[in-house]
Design a protein around this motif. Structure first.
Motif, short mmCIF file in Angstrom:
data_model
loop_
_atom_site.label_atom_id
_atom_site.label_comp_id
_atom_site.label_asym_id
_atom_site.label_seq_id
_atom_site.Cartn_x
_atom_site.Cartn_y
_atom_site.Cartn_z
N GLU A 49 -4.59 0.03 -14.81
CA GLU A 49 -3.88 -0.29 -13.97
C GLU A 49 -4.53 -0.11 -12.19
O GLU A 49 -4.21 -1.71 -11.86
CB GLU A 49 -2.87 0.41 -13.39
CG GLU A 49 -1.16 0.94 -15.12
CD GLU A 49 -0.88 0.82 -14.47
OE1 GLU A 49 0.25 1.10 -13.74
OE2 GLU A 49 0.26 0.46 -15.74
N SER A 50 -5.46 0.72 -12.25
CA SER A 50 -6.08 0.03 -11.11
C SER A 50 -7.29 -0.31 -11.23
O SER A 50 -8.21 -0.31 -10.40
CB SER A 50 -6.44 1.82 -10.32
OG SER A 50 -7.45 2.43 -11.33
N THR A 100 1.03 -1.33 -0.06
CA THR A 100 -0.12 0.31 0.34
C THR A 100 1.04 1.45 0.15
O THR A 100 0.59 2.16 -0.74
CB THR A 100 -0.64 -0.07 1.67
OG1 THR A 100 -1.99 -1.31 0.93
CG2 THR A 100 -2.03 1.79 1.22
N GLN A 108 2.31 2.06 -3.80
CA GLN A 108 1.07 2.37 -4.79
C GLN A 108 0.71 3.71 -4.20
O GLN A 108 1.24 5.10 -4.59
CB GLN A 108 0.29 1.63 -4.55
CG GLN A 108 0.51 0.35 -4.60
CD GLN A 108 0.53 0.38 -5.99
OE1 GLN A 108 -0.25 0.86 -7.17
NE2 GLN A 108 1.66 -0.53 -6.24
N VAL A 131 -4.07 4.63 -15.92
CA VAL A 131 -4.15 5.27 -14.71
C VAL A 131 -5.38 4.07 -14.31
O VAL A 131 -5.16 2.95 -13.12
CB VAL A 131 -4.43 6.34 -13.80
CG1 VAL A 131 -4.71 6.03 -12.26
CG2 VAL A 131 -2.94 7.28 -13.66
#
Length: 350
Positions: free
Chosen positions: A346-347, A309, A312, A343
């Motif tokens: 990828e998320s 986390t 990221q 983005v």
């Protein structure tokens, strides 16, 4: 007439159309050279003469018509060599920039284990020992001579195994280090060669601020510690592994995400528009960084999740820096939209 440097007395008569093309060029990007080797219909230019000079690349690439005119004016026999190798994705006069490159994430692997059963903390090229400074009781503490550092737990055991080297390191740098009273401060590295005469290991003390037994460690202190570890890994060259010993006050559940965020963010270096010696790779030799927590860890899954986390979050910070740092010839409405789509992809968004 345009004077030519070599020889000083030679002059080259350029047709008005060719001169117009050259003058429309930009001064920022250059062609390597162009050679005119055929006589133009001019009495001042001898057929056997060869002239070489430099010209703006955009003078030749501003439009297809300009290129065609230039080729026609050259007569077809001479050569035009334009070398414009771009180290990064950018625009041309024929096509705008459709995407923006991203700075890759650091390759160093950050993990955390319990100091009680995580192996030997000294088994690394670089060993960083975190220490708290004792709380100050007197108002005139700054006027008093600095007391010797008091190590506890695994740090004390390591210091005894090294013959008091860590205590000596703190004493030698007492004025600047203040026994770790300033969070994020570090001592110079001490090199110690083991009894087996293997490669010398480096030891650094990491300040964690003044100890406060009544409250948890502040996130700002954790962030400073993470940044300091990243900086130490970068400054100490030829270091492949780094172990960080953190005292029991640094509990895994409270520190890992913030530490990971600061550590990975501090390794950011925007090399997208740099070449050669200007390229800077942060901590390029370090492959593994392992945190030894005297407080222990709850589970491997929780540790992995907290560190991931933080990484990221650091990646998001790095992307924001990439967008801000991108020049206008790279970042436009379409390349920014492409970044947003990437983005989302990828998320797991849409």
């Amino acid at each position: 007439y345009i004077p030519i440097n070599q020889p000083p007395t030679m002059k080259l008569s350029l047709p008005p159309a060719l001169l117009s093309i050259l003058l429309r060029g930009s001064a920022t990007t250059y062609a390597s050279a162009f050679t005119l080797s055929k006589a133009y219909s001019s009495s001042t230019f001898h057929p056997s003469s060869t002239v070489a000079t430099r010209a703006p690349l955009s003078a030749f690439s501003s439009s297809h018509n300009a290129i065609n005119n230039l080729q026609r004016l050259r007569g077809g026999d001479s050569t035009l060599n334009m070398v414009a190798e771009r180290p990064f994705n950018t625009w041309t006069f024929d096509k705008h920039c459709e995407s923006m490159d991203w700075t890759p994430a650091p390759e160093a692997s950050l993990t955390a284990v319990s100091a009680a059963d995580g192996g030997a903390v000294e088994d690394a090229d670089l060993v960083i020992v975190g220490v708290f400074a004792p709380a100050k009781d007197d108002k005139d503490e700054e006027e008093k001579e600095m007391d010797p550092i008091v190590l506890t737990g695994k740090a004390k055991e390591l210091d005894e195994a090294l013959g008091g080297a860590l205590t000596e390191l703190a004493a030698e740098n007492s004025k600047a280090f203040q026994n770790g009273g300033s969070a994020g401060s570090v001592t110079p590295a001490m090199r110690i060669v083991g009894s087996n005469n293997k490669k010398a290991k480096r030891y650094i003390l990491l300040g964690l601020g003044v100890e406060d037994k009544d409250t948890n460690v502040e996130s700002a202190t954790i962030m400073k510690a993470g940044s300091a570890v990243a900086s130490a890994c970068h400054d100490q060259k030829k270091v492949g592994s780094c172990n960080v010993l953190l005292p029991s006050q640094m509990e895994a559940d409270n520190i890992l995400k913030a530490f990971s965020t600061a550590f990975h963010s501090s390794l950011y270096a925007d090399n997208r528009y740099r070449t050669g010696k200007k390229v800077e790779l942060k901590a390029e030799d370090v492959k593994t960084i392992q945190l030894f927590l005297e407080s222990g860890v709850s589970s491997d899954e929780d540790v992995t999740s907290a560190i991931a986390t933080g990484a990221q979050l650091a990646k998001g910070v790095s992307l924001a820096k990439d967008i801000v740092n991108a020049p206008h010839n790279v970042l436009n409405s379409e390349s920014l939209a492409d970044t947003a789509k990437r983005v989302a992809a990828e998320s797991g968004g849409s």
